[in-house]
Motif scaffolding. Structure first.
Motif, short mmCIF file in Angstrom:
data_model
loop_
_atom_site.label_atom_id
_atom_site.label_comp_id
_atom_site.label_asym_id
_atom_site.label_seq_id
_atom_site.Cartn_x
_atom_site.Cartn_y
_atom_site.Cartn_z
N ALA A 41 -7.51 -19.56 -2.05
CA ALA A 41 -7.42 -18.19 -1.55
C ALA A 41 -5.76 -18.76 -0.63
CB ALA A 41 -8.70 -18.81 -0.03
N ARG A 42 -5.06 -17.92 -0.68
CA ARG A 42 -3.72 -18.13 0.08
C ARG A 42 -4.24 -17.85 1.45
NH1 ARG A 42 0.51 -14.14 -2.03
NH2 ARG A 42 1.97 -15.55 -0.60
N PRO A 43 -3.60 -18.64 2.31
CA PRO A 43 -4.19 -19.06 3.68
C PRO A 43 -3.05 -17.63 4.37
CG PRO A 43 -1.89 -20.67 2.79
CD PRO A 43 -2.85 -20.11 1.98
N ARG A 44 -3.66 -17.92 5.65
CA ARG A 44 -3.07 -16.94 6.31
C ARG A 44 -1.75 -17.17 7.35
NH1 ARG A 44 -5.08 -13.53 11.84
NH2 ARG A 44 -4.18 -12.11 11.22
N LEU A 45 -0.92 -16.38 7.00
CA LEU A 45 0.48 -17.86 7.50
C LEU A 45 0.95 -16.60 8.29
CD1 LEU A 45 2.90 -18.42 4.48
CD2 LEU A 45 0.91 -19.71 5.65
N VAL A 46 0.80 -17.25 9.35
CA VAL A 46 1.32 -17.15 10.65
C VAL A 46 1.53 -17.56 11.46
CG1 VAL A 46 -0.05 -15.49 13.12
CG2 VAL A 46 -1.20 -15.13 11.29
N PHE A 47 3.25 -16.91 11.89
CA PHE A 47 4.27 -17.48 13.02
C PHE A 47 4.19 -17.19 14.68
CE2 PHE A 47 4.71 -17.86 8.83
CZ PHE A 47 5.15 -19.68 8.31
N HIS A 48 4.36 -17.88 14.92
CA HIS A 48 4.84 -17.49 16.44
C HIS A 48 6.36 -17.41 17.18
CE1 HIS A 48 1.02 -19.38 16.79
NE2 HIS A 48 0.82 -18.17 17.52
N THR A 49 7.04 -16.62 17.91
CA THR A 49 7.85 -16.03 17.73
C THR A 49 8.55 -16.04 18.89
OG1 THR A 49 10.00 -15.32 17.26
CG2 THR A 49 8.21 -13.97 17.12
N GLN A 50 9.31 -16.05 20.10
CA GLN A 50 10.27 -15.58 21.24
C GLN A 50 11.31 -15.03 20.87
OE1 GLN A 50 9.92 -18.57 24.06
NE2 GLN A 50 7.66 -18.24 24.46
N LEU A 51 12.16 -14.19 21.54
CA LEU A 51 13.18 -13.76 21.29
C LEU A 51 14.17 -15.28 22.55
CD1 LEU A 51 13.97 -10.62 22.75
CD2 LEU A 51 13.38 -11.29 20.22
N ALA A 52 15.58 -15.84 22.10
CA ALA A 52 15.25 -17.37 22.80
C ALA A 52 16.15 -17.28 23.81
CB ALA A 52 17.00 -17.35 21.16
N HIS A 53 16.76 -16.03 24.61
CA HIS A 53 17.16 -15.97 25.49
C HIS A 53 15.87 -15.56 27.10
CE1 HIS A 53 16.81 -11.67 24.54
NE2 HIS A 53 16.69 -10.90 25.72
N GLY A 54 14.56 -15.90 26.12
CA GLY A 54 12.97 -14.82 27.37
C GLY A 54 12.65 -13.96 26.68
N SER A 55 11.35 -14.13 26.44
CA SER A 55 10.19 -13.33 25.95
C SER A 55 9.13 -13.86 26.41
CB SER A 55 10.96 -12.85 24.97
OG SER A 55 9.87 -13.11 23.73
N PRO A 56 8.06 -12.31 26.39
CA PRO A 56 6.03 -13.40 25.95
C PRO A 56 6.67 -13.63 24.53
CG PRO A 56 6.41 -11.25 26.98
CD PRO A 56 8.10 -11.30 26.46
N THR A 57 5.03 -14.39 23.79
CA THR A 57 5.57 -14.79 22.71
C THR A 57 4.87 -13.75 21.66
OG1 THR A 57 5.19 -16.75 23.72
CG2 THR A 57 4.05 -16.83 21.62
N GLY A 58 5.17 -13.92 20.78
CA GLY A 58 4.52 -13.12 19.88
C GLY A 58 3.77 -13.25 18.32
N ARG A 59 3.55 -12.77 17.94
CA ARG A 59 2.93 -13.28 16.02
C ARG A 59 3.15 -12.42 15.06
NH1 ARG A 59 -1.96 -16.35 16.27
NH2 ARG A 59 -2.81 -15.04 14.93
N ILE A 60 4.24 -12.95 14.08
CA ILE A 60 4.53 -12.60 12.89
C ILE A 60 3.95 -12.77 12.03
CG2 ILE A 60 6.49 -11.54 13.73
CD1 ILE A 60 7.86 -14.09 12.48
N GLU A 61 3.44 -12.00 11.04
CA GLU A 61 2.85 -12.48 9.30
C GLU A 61 3.49 -11.50 8.21
OE1 GLU A 61 -1.37 -12.05 9.08
OE2 GLU A 61 -1.09 -11.39 10.85
N GLY A 62 3.40 -11.43 7.43
CA GLY A 62 3.70 -10.78 6.24
C GLY A 62 5.16 -10.42 5.24
N GLU A 107 4.34 -24.82 10.65
CA GLU A 107 3.87 -24.91 12.35
C GLU A 107 4.91 -24.70 13.01
OE1 GLU A 107 2.12 -29.09 13.38
OE2 GLU A 107 0.18 -28.97 11.43
N ASP A 108 6.46 -24.08 12.29
CA ASP A 108 7.47 -24.01 13.54
C ASP A 108 6.89 -23.08 13.75
OD1 ASP A 108 9.34 -26.45 12.27
OD2 ASP A 108 10.50 -25.39 10.45
N PHE A 109 7.95 -23.29 15.72
CA PHE A 109 8.31 -21.54 16.40
C PHE A 109 9.78 -21.27 15.69
CE2 PHE A 109 8.96 -19.36 20.23
CZ PHE A 109 7.30 -19.50 20.84
N ILE A 110 9.56 -19.81 15.65
CA ILE A 110 11.12 -19.00 15.64
C ILE A 110 11.72 -18.67 17.02
CG2 ILE A 110 11.68 -17.30 14.55
CD1 ILE A 110 9.25 -18.02 11.93
N PHE A 111 13.14 -18.91 16.97
CA PHE A 111 13.38 -18.75 18.15
C PHE A 111 13.88 -17.12 17.92
CE2 PHE A 111 11.19 -21.87 20.30
CZ PHE A 111 11.12 -21.77 21.33
#
Length: 320
Positions: A41-62, A107-111
């Protein structure tokens, strides 16, 4: 007594084993064939992201490459992918040692650093080298990764690490690779002023006024820590793989240094690809052929290839 299969199942009625087909009388009974293994089973890879100058946290995958990554981030925040200049990992600062390259730790957080103000500067080339090291985001924007102390560009306070180069003398270079931009800058004549149009990344209040110069450091551009990472490739799907070993990281750093020395660019993903090709080569000549096959656009000089080979595969004791 009949031996059960891997999951304890008896072979189906009418199978060759049941009917004795292909088995000599009295011969030892062969083990039953294992049932088909369930695909991992391929793990469901979900990463957290924000805009570097400030924003709510989003989730991206795929996503499978950098362009798709930018598209996913843009979709989350309702912006155009062309607004994104580059991404850093685990910091909102314009830190070139944390630049997203071809690998993302699970486990990296993307800005995402997006377009800010546009500025134009006039530069007079009083010597051959401007003191710039160029990289690109893999999606059409080349930007400044390093400014050499004491160089021509170092004396122009308006130019900063992280600035995207949008045009040279009103000639747009959006869509050009970093090595093309570096070549254009090298070929500009001396003593003749030229204009750079730059786009700086949008900054939060705590970052205003910051002028960053990245310094060389072991592992620059690397985001791995020996754990699994998502490897983004220019061609083909993204792959989940173990992070590079310390030896591979060191070889990649040395090749990245050579890229800067010969071409005025830094690109940890390009350097990593070159290390992989060198590891699969039997010598410098085969490495040259492999690089031409994989990276034909670059046309590396022969002496550069020899240095890459020495950096990745140093001679063993007793060898020359």
């Amino acid at each position: 007594m009949r031996r059960a299969g891997r999951h304890g199942r008896q072979p189906p009625q009418g199978s060759p084993m049941e009917n004795g087909v292909g088995q000599a009388p009295g011969a030892p009974e062969p083990p039953a064939a294992e049932g088909p293994r369930a695909p991992r089973a391929r793990p469901r890879l979900v990463f957290h992201t924000q805009l570097a100058h400030g924003s709510p946290t989003g989730r991206i995958e795929g996503f499978t490459n950098v362009k798709e990554l930018y598209a996913k981030i843009a979709e989350v925040f309702g912006i155009s992918p062309t607004e994104i200049l580059f991404c850093t990992l685990n910091t909102h600062k314009v830190d070139m040692q944390k630049l997203l390259g071809g690998q993302i730790g699970l486990e990296d957080f993307i800005f995402a650093h997006v377009r800010g103000e546009t500025k134009e500067v006039e530069v007079t080339k009083t010597e051959d080298a401007l003191g710039l090291t160029i990289t690109d985001n893999g999606a059409g924007y080349a930007f400044i990764k390093r400014i050499k102390e004491g160089s021509i560009i170092n004396r122009i306070q308006a130019v900063c690490v992280g600035d995207s180069i949008e045009a040279i003398n009103d000639h747009t270079i959006v869509g050009c690779r970093h090595y093309e931009v570096a070549r254009m800058l090298r070929e500009l004549p001396r003593a003749q002023p030229f204009t750079l149009r730059l786009v700086q990344p949008k900054k939060a209040f705590d970052m205003i006024g910051q002028r960053t110069r990245s310094s060389k450091a072991l592992g620059e551009g690397s985001v791995s820590s020996g754990k699994e990472t998502l490897r983004l490739r220019a061609q083909g799907p993204a792959m989940l793989e173990e992070g590079p070993s310390p030896c591979e990281e060191e070889a990649t750093r040395r090749v990245d240094d050579l890229l800067e020395s010969y071409m005025g660019i830094r690109d940890s993903e390009l350097a990593s690809t070159m290390v992989e090709v060198a590891q699969d080569s039997a010598g410098a000549a085969q490495l040259a052929h492999g690089l031409a096959s994989v990276l034909g656009d670059f046309a590396f000089p022969q002496e550069f290839v020899a240095e890459v080979w020495a950096a990745v595969c140093p001679p063993r004791e007793g060898q020359e």
